[in-house]
Structures are given as structure tokens and as C-alpha cells.
Design an enzyme around this catalytic site. Structure first.
Site, PDB file in Angstrom:
ATOM      1  N   GLN A   1      -6.162  -1.557   2.629  1.00  0.00           N
ATOM      2  CA  GLN A   1      -5.579  -1.092   3.965  1.00  0.00           C
ATOM      3  C   GLN A   1      -6.515   0.027   4.751  1.00  0.00           C
ATOM      4  O   GLN A   1      -6.912   1.001   4.073  1.00  0.00           O
ATOM      5  CB  GLN A   1      -4.085  -0.593   3.929  1.00  0.00           C
ATOM      6  CG  GLN A   1      -3.671  -0.232   5.220  1.00  0.00           C
ATOM      7  CD  GLN A   1      -1.996   0.493   4.909  1.00  0.00           C
ATOM      8  OE1 GLN A   1      -2.014   1.670   4.746  1.00  0.00           O
ATOM      9  NE2 GLN A   1      -1.146  -0.188   5.267  1.00  0.00           N
TER      10      GLN A   1
ATOM     11  N   ALA B   1      -3.791   3.367   2.060  1.00  0.00           N
ATOM     12  CA  ALA B   1      -4.587   3.649   3.362  1.00  0.00           C
ATOM     13  C   ALA B   1      -5.799   4.274   2.806  1.00  0.00           C
ATOM     14  O   ALA B   1      -6.067   5.430   2.094  1.00  0.00           O
ATOM     15  CB  ALA B   1      -3.885   4.425   4.174  1.00  0.00           C
TER      16      ALA B   1
ATOM     17  N   TYR C   1       0.946   5.924  12.599  1.00  0.00           N
ATOM     18  CA  TYR C   1      -0.468   6.106  12.686  1.00  0.00           C
ATOM     19  C   TYR C   1      -1.035   5.689  13.985  1.00  0.00           C
ATOM     20  O   TYR C   1      -0.450   5.269  14.928  1.00  0.00           O
ATOM     21  CB  TYR C   1      -1.184   5.790  11.297  1.00  0.00           C
ATOM     22  CG  TYR C   1      -0.526   6.353   9.977  1.00  0.00           C
ATOM     23  CD1 TYR C   1      -0.682   7.761   9.742  1.00  0.00           C
ATOM     24  CD2 TYR C   1       0.361   5.656   9.211  1.00  0.00           C
ATOM     25  CE1 TYR C   1      -0.165   8.346   8.841  1.00  0.00           C
ATOM     26  CE2 TYR C   1       1.055   6.461   8.217  1.00  0.00           C
ATOM     27  CZ  TYR C   1       0.940   7.746   7.782  1.00  0.00           C
ATOM     28  OH  TYR C   1       1.602   8.267   6.940  1.00  0.00           O
TER      29      TYR C   1
ATOM     30  N   THR D   1       0.411   5.544  -0.149  1.00  0.00           N
ATOM     31  CA  THR D   1      -0.436   6.594  -0.544  1.00  0.00           C
ATOM     32  C   THR D   1      -0.121   7.621  -1.595  1.00  0.00           C
ATOM     33  O   THR D   1       0.947   7.807  -1.912  1.00  0.00           O
ATOM     34  CB  THR D   1      -0.354   7.751   0.816  1.00  0.00           C
ATOM     35  OG1 THR D   1      -0.805   6.790   1.991  1.00  0.00           O
ATOM     36  CG2 THR D   1      -1.027   8.877   0.707  1.00  0.00           C
TER      37      THR D   1
ATOM     38  N   GLY E   1       7.132  -1.826  -2.781  1.00  0.00           N
ATOM     39  CA  GLY E   1       6.268  -0.730  -2.790  1.00  0.00           C
ATOM     40  C   GLY E   1       6.701   0.363  -4.211  1.00  0.00           C
ATOM     41  O   GLY E   1       6.092   0.161  -5.364  1.00  0.00           O
TER      42      GLY E   1
ATOM     43  N   ARG F   1      -0.590  -4.951   9.303  1.00  0.00           N
ATOM     44  CA  ARG F   1       0.607  -4.377   9.045  1.00  0.00           C
ATOM     45  C   ARG F   1       1.292  -3.939  10.270  1.00  0.00           C
ATOM     46  O   ARG F   1       0.807  -3.122  11.127  1.00  0.00           O
ATOM     47  CB  ARG F   1       0.412  -3.249   8.206  1.00  0.00           C
ATOM     48  CG  ARG F   1       1.803  -3.038   7.372  1.00  0.00           C
ATOM     49  CD  ARG F   1       1.875  -1.912   6.091  1.00  0.00           C
ATOM     50  NE  ARG F   1       2.660  -2.117   5.352  1.00  0.00           N
ATOM     51  CZ  ARG F   1       3.219  -1.220   4.573  1.00  0.00           C
ATOM     52  NH1 ARG F   1       2.949   0.189   4.783  1.00  0.00           N
ATOM     53  NH2 ARG F   1       4.252  -1.513   3.708  1.00  0.00           N
TER      54      ARG F   1
ATOM     55  N   PRO G   1       0.924  -1.102  -0.067  1.00  0.00           N
ATOM     56  CA  PRO G   1       0.071  -0.140  -0.046  1.00  0.00           C
ATOM     57  C   PRO G   1       0.927   1.156  -0.014  1.00  0.00           C
ATOM     58  O   PRO G   1       1.977   1.382   0.645  1.00  0.00           O
ATOM     59  CB  PRO G   1      -0.774  -0.192   1.417  1.00  0.00           C
ATOM     60  CG  PRO G   1       0.132  -0.926   2.185  1.00  0.00           C
ATOM     61  CD  PRO G   1       0.565  -1.945   1.199  1.00  0.00           C
TER      62      PRO G   1
END
Length: 364
Positions: free
Chosen positions: A98, A56, A177, A25, A316, A224, A23
Site C-alpha cells: 500500500q 502503508a 489521508y 500500520t 485486518g 482503496r 493493510p
């Protein structure tokens, strides 16, 4: 030895290879968090991955991090994501979504809300907003009632994701996060049942996973984690104690996978996690953030992790720059390098859907 290009199973899901698109962003959703047709094109281009874990998506409004981040808490979000999953299925792919709550990584200029966090410890950095970077604000410490409602929001978001056509969800407990903030001593200064000793600090993440698993079935739920990662000002303090306890608490629940960020087969903690986790382990290798991609696109790093006990390998930036990464790695073809980093987040096709494929090079 297990090969990156061998088929695998993730619960009932058949994966044609062991390469997972991690994942990332990309800030291409609408201002209202609705996924766009451009996002559908981007993910469909990369459908040859064994599994795509979509970027996400926030489970509620207060959890929003930055502008143009997708969400999954209302009907418009579900409809937008349904276009994305439909495009990926039509291209032969499989997707998880995600789920991420930003916690203190947010700003009222983005969400309209004061960020919530385990404790009122502000992010030691600026936050990107539509008007540019802004100083981080002090988050409000979550009440027990807000903790319970956030758990419920994650469960609802998971149900929405299944309605939108995803095969499952990944609970984001990494990279600084909200769920990660509860794990760290530097961000969690609570003295109640959600703070203090490790058994208390892992409680919120475990409760979120339990609720999500109850909502959609554990075989559709991954988690994750990012042991030792200091992104977004994280200071875990006792990393070596947190993760064995967390993984033991998650084990035996029939979950789809645990996904380890920046996994290093030379570090003992990676092997501790592997021993504690009897299910599928996705490992994301260290390729050097901000550095050029390795000439092999990360294949050697992935193979090292497979040899060390990982089951699937997530990449990624190699997938970002190479829509047909699986074929490039399989054949040893050269890989595209990632363009300027700012293009990851500025919107539009440039640096998103315009990376060339091998077939384009042959034509020209």
C-alpha cells in the site's frame, strides 16, 4: 455460491483462497523507514492469506505520518522490503504494497517538513510523535507544481515496490489521508481544477492512479476507498456523489481491484460501487473497531459480502491476532482475540509475532 476458500485470480496472480490480509500500520520499521527483519517474520507467518496487502509505505519524506512508518522512496527502503517479500515468497505467499501519503496527518517532528494538504485545514486532533502526542499543525496548501511532483513520487514508489519484489501496489485513497482529503468538501476548499465540484475533487486521485498504472502496468494496481468513513476528521459532505463518479472514472483502465473499507451489504452505496466496477472488488467487512473479534473470526461477515457481489474479502485484526487465520476459518477452530490495542503500535515482538498458532496449542 462463491466460497472464501475457493481459488481466484488477480490479473496474472493466482490466489489459493479469497481471503486478503488488509493493510495495517504496525510501527515496526526503523526510524529511517527501512523495514526490519521482524516485519519479515510477521508477514511470513501470515503467508497463507490469498493475498497480503502490506502496511502503508510513504512515497516521499513529506508524506510521513507517524514514527517508524515504512517508506519506499530510496535504495535502503527497497532493500528492506526485499527481505520482507523474499520471506513471504519462501512461505508460499503473495504481496501488494500500500502506498500512502499522509497529507495533513503528519507533523514536522516526524517528517522534518510542514505537512502538505489540498487546503490549509488542520487535523482536528493531536498527532503521535516520538515525544508523544503533539497538536496538529496547519498544513500548507499544495501548489500545482507540488501536486504534479507528488503524482510523480507515487509512480516512482510503485516502480520501487516492484523492484522490491511486490506483485503490485495499492493506492491508498481512504481513511482521511492525502488522496481522501482531496475528495472531501471539509478538507478540500480549493477553487482550481482540483477543488469544488466532484469531477475536480476526484482528479488528483485519478491522476495518481493513472501515473502508477503507466509506471508498472494497470494489472498491478489496486485502489482503496472508504465511502463515508470519518477517520482523521474527514467530512466528505457528498459521499453518495463522490464514489459513483470516482469508480466510473477508474473503470475500464484494467486495474487489479478496488478495495472498499467497512463495506456494508445493507447499504445502497456498496451496490452502486459494485455495479460501477466491473473488475475485482475487495470488500472489508464491518467487525466493530475496538470490539472483540466475532467468534468465527469474521467468516460470516465475509460470506455475506461474497453473496452481495464481492470477489475477495479483506480482514485486518483477525489476521493480526491469528497468523494461521485461513486454517482457523476453514476448520471452525477458535480464534485468538487481539491483545491491548496499544500493542499494535509500540514496537517489538509482543502483540506482533508472538500470537499462537493452532499447532502450538496442540503441542501444549
Amino acid at each position: 455460491m462463491t466460497d472464501l476458500f475457493e481459488a481466484a485470480h488477480l490479473g496474472d496472480l493466482h490466489l489459493p483462497n479469497r481471503l486478503v490480509m488488509a493493510p495495517m500500520t504496525r510501527n515496526r520499521a526503523g526510524a529511517d523507514g527501512v523495514p526490519t527483519e521482524l516485519m519479515a517474520a510477521y508477514y511470513a507467518q501470515r503467508a497463507s492469506a490469498g493475498l497480503i496487502i502490506a502496511e502503508a509505505a510513504t512515497p516521499n519524506a513529506v508524506g510521513l505520518t507517524y514514527p517508524h512508518i515504512p517508506a519506499i522512496y530510496d535504495a535502503a527502503h527497497i532493500a528492506g522490503w526485499r527481505r520482507v517479500t523474499g520471506a513471504v515468497r519462501a512461505a508460499g505467499g503473495r504481496m501488494f504494497l500500500q502506498l500512502q501519503h499522509g497529507g495533513r496527518v503528519g507533523h514536522p517532528d516526524n517528517s522534518g517538513h510542514t505537512p502538505l494538504a489540498p487546503s490549509p485545514v488542520p487535523l482536528p486532533d493531536t498527532v503521535h510523535t516520538a515525544a508523544g502526542p503533539r497538536p496538529a499543525v496547519e498544513p500548507r496548501e499544495m501548489t500545482l507544481r507540488e501536486i504534479r511532483s507528488t503524482v510523480a513520487d507515487f509512480a516512482t514508489a510503485a516502480r520501487n515496490a516492484i523492484t522490491a519484489g511486490f506483485a503490485g501496489v495499492e493506492v491508498h485513497g481512504a481513511n482521511g489521508y492525502l488522496l481522501h482529503q482531496f475528495l472531501g468538501q471539509g478538507t478540500n476548499r480549493r477553487t482550481d481544477a482540483y477543488g469544488g465540484p466532484v469531477a475536480h475533487r476526484i482528479r488528483f486521485l485519478v491522476e495518481v492512479v493513472e501515473a502508477v498504472a503507466a509506471a508498472i502496468g494497470p494489472q498491478r494496481v489496486g485502489v482503496r476507498i472508504s465511502p463515508g468513513v470519518t477517520a482523521n476528521g474527514m467530512d466528505e459532505g457528498d459521499t453518495s456523489a463522490i464514489y459513483p463518479a470516482l469508480v466510473h472514472a477508474l473503470a475500464g483502465r484494467g486495474l487489479a481491484y478496488v478495495h472498499v473499507v467497512f463495506a456494508d451489504p445493507d447499504q445502497p452505496l456498496f451496490h452502486e460501487v459494485r455495479r460501477a466496477w466491473g473488475g475485482t472488488l475487495i470488500a472489508n467487512p464491518v467487525l466493530g473497531w475496538g470490539q472483540p473479534l466475532p467468534a468465527d473470526g469474521g467468516r460470516a461477515a465475509g460470506e455475506r459480502l461474497l453473496a452481495a457481489g464481492a470477489d475477495l474479502i479483506s480482514l485486518g485484526r483477525p489476521f493480526l491476532a491469528n497468523p494461521d487465520l485461513v486454517e482457523r476459518l476453514r476448520t471452525g477452530a477458535p480464534v485468538n482475540q487481539v491483545r491491548e490495542a496499544y500493542l499494535m503500535y509500540v514496537g517489538g515482538e509482543t502483540g506482533y509475532t508472538d500470537y499462537p498458532m493452532l499447532a502450538d496449542a496442540l503441542v501444549h
